[in-house]
Design a protein around this motif. Structure first.
Motif, mmCIF file in Angstrom:
data_model
loop_
_atom_site.group_PDB
_atom_site.id
_atom_site.type_symbol
_atom_site.label_atom_id
_atom_site.label_comp_id
_atom_site.label_asym_id
_atom_site.label_seq_id
_atom_site.Cartn_x
_atom_site.Cartn_y
_atom_site.Cartn_z
ATOM 1 N N VAL A 30 0.854 -1.183 0.000
ATOM 2 C CA VAL A 30 0.000 0.000 0.000
ATOM 3 C C VAL A 30 0.893 1.236 0.000
ATOM 4 C CG1 VAL A 30 -1.728 1.265 1.328
ATOM 5 C CG2 VAL A 30 -1.849 -1.217 1.218
ATOM 6 N N ASP A 31 0.720 2.078 -1.022
ATOM 7 C CA ASP A 31 1.515 3.299 -1.130
ATOM 8 C C ASP A 31 1.030 4.381 -0.172
ATOM 9 O OD1 ASP A 31 3.009 2.207 -3.301
ATOM 10 O OD2 ASP A 31 1.365 2.741 -4.652
ATOM 11 N N ALA A 32 -0.278 4.404 0.064
ATOM 12 C CA ALA A 32 -0.874 5.399 0.947
ATOM 13 C C ALA A 32 -2.195 4.857 1.471
ATOM 14 C CB ALA A 32 -1.112 6.709 0.197
ATOM 15 N N PHE A 56 -16.255 17.524 10.022
ATOM 16 C CA PHE A 56 -15.433 17.046 8.904
ATOM 17 C C PHE A 56 -16.217 16.336 7.815
ATOM 18 C CE2 PHE A 56 -12.598 17.200 12.621
ATOM 19 C CZ PHE A 56 -11.718 18.176 12.165
ATOM 20 N N GLU A 57 -17.428 16.818 7.521
ATOM 21 C CA GLU A 57 -18.189 16.258 6.398
ATOM 22 C C GLU A 57 -17.471 16.576 5.099
ATOM 23 O OE1 GLU A 57 -22.207 17.620 6.371
ATOM 24 O OE2 GLU A 57 -22.776 16.361 8.055
ATOM 25 N N ASN A 58 -17.402 15.591 4.215
ATOM 26 C CA ASN A 58 -16.741 15.727 2.915
ATOM 27 C C ASN A 58 -15.286 16.163 3.044
ATOM 28 O OD1 ASN A 58 -18.869 14.955 1.064
ATOM 29 N ND2 ASN A 58 -19.923 16.743 1.889
ATOM 30 N N CYS A 59 -14.641 15.683 4.080
ATOM 31 C CA CYS A 59 -13.221 15.927 4.309
ATOM 32 C C CYS A 59 -12.514 14.579 4.364
ATOM 33 C CB CYS A 59 -12.982 16.657 5.633
ATOM 34 S SG CYS A 59 -13.790 18.261 5.749
ATOM 35 N N GLY A 60 -11.237 14.591 4.148
ATOM 36 C CA GLY A 60 -10.509 13.331 4.216
ATOM 37 C C GLY A 60 -9.044 13.547 4.501
ATOM 38 N N LEU A 61 -8.354 12.420 4.629
ATOM 39 C CA LEU A 61 -6.916 12.493 4.828
ATOM 40 C C LEU A 61 -6.256 11.335 4.103
ATOM 41 C CD1 LEU A 61 -5.676 10.262 7.075
ATOM 42 C CD2 LEU A 61 -7.012 11.670 8.587
ATOM 43 N N VAL A 62 -5.017 11.571 3.751
ATOM 44 C CA VAL A 62 -4.172 10.557 3.127
ATOM 45 C C VAL A 62 -2.882 10.557 3.912
ATOM 46 C CG1 VAL A 62 -2.913 9.914 1.035
ATOM 47 C CG2 VAL A 62 -5.170 10.969 0.857
ATOM 48 N N GLN A 97 -15.874 20.622 -7.467
ATOM 49 C CA GLN A 97 -14.836 20.561 -8.501
ATOM 50 C C GLN A 97 -13.449 20.746 -7.897
ATOM 51 O OE1 GLN A 97 -15.181 19.689 -11.793
ATOM 52 N NE2 GLN A 97 -12.961 19.587 -11.616
ATOM 53 N N GLU A 98 -13.328 21.706 -6.992
ATOM 54 C CA GLU A 98 -12.046 21.924 -6.309
ATOM 55 C C GLU A 98 -11.651 20.703 -5.480
ATOM 56 O OE1 GLU A 98 -10.736 25.307 -3.516
ATOM 57 O OE2 GLU A 98 -11.781 26.347 -5.151
ATOM 58 N N ARG A 99 -12.644 20.081 -4.830
ATOM 59 C CA ARG A 99 -12.380 18.869 -4.054
ATOM 60 C C ARG A 99 -11.874 17.749 -4.955
ATOM 61 N NH1 ARG A 99 -17.410 15.962 -2.356
ATOM 62 N NH2 ARG A 99 -17.170 15.277 -4.483
ATOM 63 N N ASN A 100 -12.541 17.527 -6.074
ATOM 64 C CA ASN A 100 -12.119 16.476 -6.992
ATOM 65 C C ASN A 100 -10.722 16.738 -7.554
ATOM 66 O OD1 ASN A 100 -14.461 15.096 -6.531
ATOM 67 N ND2 ASN A 100 -15.465 15.747 -8.415
ATOM 68 N N ASP A 101 -10.439 18.002 -7.862
ATOM 69 C CA ASP A 101 -9.102 18.357 -8.358
ATOM 70 C C ASP A 101 -8.047 18.081 -7.291
ATOM 71 O OD1 ASP A 101 -10.276 19.184 -10.719
ATOM 72 O OD2 ASP A 101 -10.155 21.334 -10.247
ATOM 73 N N THR A 102 -8.370 18.405 -6.040
ATOM 74 C CA THR A 102 -7.443 18.172 -4.923
ATOM 75 C C THR A 102 -7.223 16.676 -4.725
ATOM 76 O OG1 THR A 102 -8.169 20.200 -3.827
ATOM 77 C CG2 THR A 102 -7.058 18.574 -2.457
ATOM 78 N N LEU A 103 -8.309 15.905 -4.724
ATOM 79 C CA LEU A 103 -8.192 14.457 -4.583
ATOM 80 C C LEU A 103 -7.323 13.867 -5.691
ATOM 81 C CD1 LEU A 103 -11.787 13.279 -3.608
ATOM 82 C CD2 LEU A 103 -9.697 12.759 -2.367
ATOM 83 N N LYS A 104 -7.589 14.274 -6.903
ATOM 84 C CA LYS A 104 -6.830 13.742 -8.046
ATOM 85 C C LYS A 104 -5.352 14.123 -7.937
ATOM 86 C CE LYS A 104 -7.262 12.906 -12.894
ATOM 87 N NZ LYS A 104 -8.201 12.885 -13.989
ATOM 88 N N LYS A 105 -5.096 15.353 -7.547
ATOM 89 C CA LYS A 105 -3.713 15.823 -7.410
ATOM 90 C C LYS A 105 -2.951 14.990 -6.377
ATOM 91 C CE LYS A 105 -1.059 19.860 -6.007
ATOM 92 N NZ LYS A 105 -1.117 21.200 -5.468
ATOM 93 N N ILE A 106 -3.582 14.733 -5.244
ATOM 94 C CA ILE A 106 -2.915 13.990 -4.174
ATOM 95 C C ILE A 106 -2.816 12.499 -4.515
ATOM 96 C CG2 ILE A 106 -3.051 13.242 -1.767
ATOM 97 C CD1 ILE A 106 -4.584 15.837 -1.187
ATOM 98 N N LEU A 107 -3.921 11.903 -4.927
ATOM 99 C CA LEU A 107 -4.006 10.447 -5.032
ATOM 100 C C LEU A 107 -3.442 9.854 -6.323
ATOM 101 C CD1 LEU A 107 -7.570 9.906 -3.534
ATOM 102 C CD2 LEU A 107 -5.361 9.753 -2.367
ATOM 103 N N SER A 108 -3.326 10.641 -7.368
ATOM 104 C CA SER A 108 -2.897 10.088 -8.651
ATOM 105 C C SER A 108 -1.438 9.636 -8.652
ATOM 106 C CB SER A 108 -3.138 11.092 -9.781
ATOM 107 O OG SER A 108 -2.365 12.248 -9.568
ATOM 108 N N LEU A 126 -16.964 4.202 -6.202
ATOM 109 C CA LEU A 126 -17.203 4.461 -7.623
ATOM 110 C C LEU A 126 -16.672 5.832 -8.034
ATOM 111 C CD1 LEU A 126 -20.792 2.980 -8.072
ATOM 112 C CD2 LEU A 126 -18.593 1.959 -8.753
ATOM 113 N N GLN A 127 -16.861 6.818 -7.170
ATOM 114 C CA GLN A 127 -16.362 8.170 -7.448
ATOM 115 C C GLN A 127 -14.838 8.159 -7.545
ATOM 116 O OE1 GLN A 127 -17.147 11.010 -4.344
ATOM 117 N NE2 GLN A 127 -15.952 12.608 -5.331
ATOM 118 N N LEU A 128 -14.183 7.471 -6.618
ATOM 119 C CA LEU A 128 -12.721 7.402 -6.633
ATOM 120 C C LEU A 128 -12.216 6.666 -7.873
ATOM 121 C CD1 LEU A 128 -12.080 6.622 -2.863
ATOM 122 C CD2 LEU A 128 -11.525 8.757 -4.067
#
Length: 191
Positions: A30-32, A56-62, A97-108, A126-128
């Protein structure tokens, strides 16, 4: 926050990351690890950040094995997260949109991401997958469970303090109620 508290919190977070990674099945690479809150709070979020309050609704951490942690959050939670910004890169977003961009930036940048399937909804998965079709998501829910079963000294002290407070509170309630004869009947004679 006083320096001793900051040092303690940093060590608590590093220890918890180590505990979770140490309990991931050896056959898994597992990378993260991702913890994501949708409409309700995943208790692993508070556990991993050392925070004890917040919605912390719609918040997350990696977090990564090396201790690096990213937290993405709405503007509502920005203030509360300042208390841990020394240990995590805080990324605040304003809309979906900003959330999805942030998720993609971090997780990709990861090939394999651990996630607790017990805590994640199917729609989140499914979203991920839609956002990150090249990333493999694996279930590490048991690693969280195993890590959280073994309490640190700090957690044990908090449990003892809470139990002591509850015992004192219950004693005072019973003491007040014993002054009224009808209360014993109300409590089914259990006094």
């Amino acid at each position: 926050m006083i320096p001793e508290r900051i040092d303690l919190l940093g060590q608590v977070i590093r220890d918890r990351i180590e505990k979770v990674y140490g309990r991931i099945q050896p056959t898994r690479t597992v990378d993260a690890v991702l913890v994501y809150n949708r409409d309700s709070l995943d208790r692993n979020f508070l556990y991993m950040t050392g925070l004890d309050t917040g919605v912390f609704e719609n918040c997350g951490l990696v977090f990564e094995r090396n201790g690096r942690m990213y937290i993405f959050a709405t503007t509502l939670e920005e203030e509360i997260l300042k208390s841990i910004e020394e240990y995590a890169k805080i990324m605040v977003y304003k809309d979906k949109q900003e959330r999805n961009d942030t998720l993609k930036k971090i997780l990709s940048k990861y090939k394999t991401i651990g996630i607790s399937f017990d805590s994640a909804s199917h729609s989140l998965y499914l979203q991920l997958k839609e956002l990150l079709d090249d990333v493999e998501f694996v279930d590490i829910g048991n690693a969280f469970k195993a890590a959280r079963m073994i309490k640190s000294e700090d957690e044990i002290e908090k449990i003892k303090a809470t139990l002591a407070d509850l015992t004192i509170e219950k004693y005072h309630i019973c003491d007040v109620y014993t002054q009224r004869p009808s209360v014993e009947r109300w409590m089914g004679g259990s006094l």
